[in-house]
Design a protein around this motif. Structure first.
Motif, PDB file in Angstrom:
ATOM      1  N   ILE A   1     -16.871  -1.698   3.868  1.00 26.45           N
ATOM      2  CA  ILE A   1     -18.834  -1.179   4.780  1.00 26.45           C
ATOM      3  C   ILE A   1     -18.601  -0.336   6.355  1.00 26.45           C
ATOM      4  N   ALA A   2     -17.565  -0.742   7.109  1.00 27.76           N
ATOM      5  CA  ALA A   2     -17.239   0.071   7.962  1.00 27.76           C
ATOM      6  C   ALA A   2     -16.625   1.556   7.574  1.00 27.76           C
ATOM      7  N   VAL A   3     -15.594   1.592   6.710  1.00 26.21           N
ATOM      8  CA  VAL A   3     -15.400   2.619   6.638  1.00 26.21           C
ATOM      9  C   VAL A   3     -16.141   3.467   5.428  1.00 26.21           C
TER      10      VAL A   3
ATOM     11  N   ALA B   1     -23.059 -13.971   7.509  1.00 24.52           N
ATOM     12  CA  ALA B   1     -23.121 -14.552   6.058  1.00 24.52           C
ATOM     13  C   ALA B   1     -23.627 -13.580   5.532  1.00 24.52           C
ATOM     14  N   GLU B   2     -24.171 -12.477   5.789  1.00 28.19           N
ATOM     15  CA  GLU B   2     -24.964 -11.533   4.700  1.00 28.19           C
ATOM     16  C   GLU B   2     -24.541  -9.851   5.147  1.00 28.19           C
ATOM     17  N   VAL B   3     -22.978  -9.474   4.309  1.00 29.85           N
ATOM     18  CA  VAL B   3     -22.338  -8.847   5.433  1.00 29.85           C
ATOM     19  C   VAL B   3     -23.000  -7.158   5.558  1.00 29.85           C
ATOM     20  N   GLU B   4     -23.987  -6.783   4.738  1.00 31.24           N
ATOM     21  CA  GLU B   4     -24.588  -6.043   4.292  1.00 31.24           C
ATOM     22  C   GLU B   4     -25.355  -5.486   6.253  1.00 31.24           C
ATOM     23  N   LYS B   5     -25.562  -6.394   6.475  1.00 34.09           N
ATOM     24  CA  LYS B   5     -26.514  -6.218   7.973  1.00 34.09           C
ATOM     25  C   LYS B   5     -25.791  -5.826   8.762  1.00 34.09           C
ATOM     26  N   CYS B   6     -24.172  -5.591   8.453  1.00 32.34           N
ATOM     27  CA  CYS B   6     -23.809  -4.841   9.820  1.00 32.34           C
ATOM     28  C   CYS B   6     -23.616  -3.583   8.968  1.00 32.34           C
ATOM     29  N   ARG B   7     -23.989  -2.925   8.338  1.00 30.05           N
ATOM     30  CA  ARG B   7     -24.302  -1.953   7.810  1.00 30.05           C
ATOM     31  C   ARG B   7     -25.070  -0.931   8.711  1.00 30.05           C
ATOM     32  N   PRO B   8     -26.455  -0.969   9.413  1.00 29.24           N
ATOM     33  CA  PRO B   8     -26.499  -0.530  10.719  1.00 29.24           C
ATOM     34  C   PRO B   8     -25.995  -0.024  11.847  1.00 29.24           C
TER      35      PRO B   8
END
Length: 228
Positions: free
Chosen positions: A207-209, A168-175
């Motif tokens: 974020i992936a990019v 739900a919080e997309v920033e969690k994908c960053r790590p």
């Protein structure tokens, strides 16, 4: 159809913005794969005519039916889980199979590729988050799978693919994206033709990019919600 054209241009623009935020060591090139699952061939044609150079499909039967009617030159990616009983068709249909996740599947693709004198380009799908609901090799077994692929003459390993959890919080994908990029870089330093890191979908592709993906797989942001 004009909405598809506008959406496609918006996604390409967002990719350019995201590229400016990332580490300068990453290459400038990012390939957008327009994911056309559950969308009709006419919509695919509109996207291709508007500049989409790569399309992604999840299901073999659906792809086969649409490709007969597509009548467009485009690079075709298989991004969904591939069952071994569908391998023969997949090799005939797709330029890049992104979802190789086991030695058994790799061997089956190699065998079918040899039968039609093709060297099939593939990515290995990594289940970095170890989600039970997703396919992919776990990181501890990645090297063993790469070693197996390297023995198969009709496969060409071009890189890695991952699917991040739908937080739900997309920033969690960053790590996770950052960790995947490091794994990719470590392998790329030792391998020729190891070029592609496919990660990022509609909810997290920006974020992936930023974290170094050079392939993103975007469907809903281009074509709208799928009609199941």
């Amino acid at each position: 159809m004009s909405t598809v054209v506008e959406n496609l241009q918006n996604v390409l623009a967002e990719i350019e913005i995201a590229k400016k935020k990332r580490d300068t060591k990453f290459s400038d090139s990012v390939t957008l794969v327009a994911v056309t699952k559950n969308h009709p061939v006419e919509v695919m044609q509109t996207a291709i005519d508007s500049g989409a150079k790569h399309i992604g499909e999840n299901r073999i039967q659906e792809a086969a039916e649409k490709f007969i009617k597509l009548n467009r030159k485009v690079t075709k990616h298989l991004i969904g889980h591939l069952q071994t009983n569908k391998v023969k068709q997949a090799v005939q249909l797709f330029d890049l199979i992104q979802s190789v996740d086991s030695e058994h599947l790799a061997a089956a693709i190699d065998k079918s590729s040899a039968q039609i004198d093709k060297v099939q380009e593939i990515l290995i799908q990594v289940n970095l988050a170890k989600e039970n609901s997703k396919s992919g090799v776990e990181i501890e077994n990645l090297q063993d799978l790469i070693a197996k692929v390297d023995t198969l003459k009709n496969l060409k390993l071009r890189g890695l693919m991952m699917i991040a959890p739908n937080y739900a919080e997309v920033e969690k994908c960053r790590p996770l994206f950052r960790q995947m990029r490091q794994i990719f870089d470590d392998l790329k330093a030792k391998r020729q033709d190891f070029d592609f890191l496919s990660m990022g979908m509609t909810h997290d592709y920006k974020i992936a990019v930023e974290e170094g993906a050079n392939i993103v797989r975007v469907g809903t942001a281009i074509f709208g919600a799928r009609n199941y």
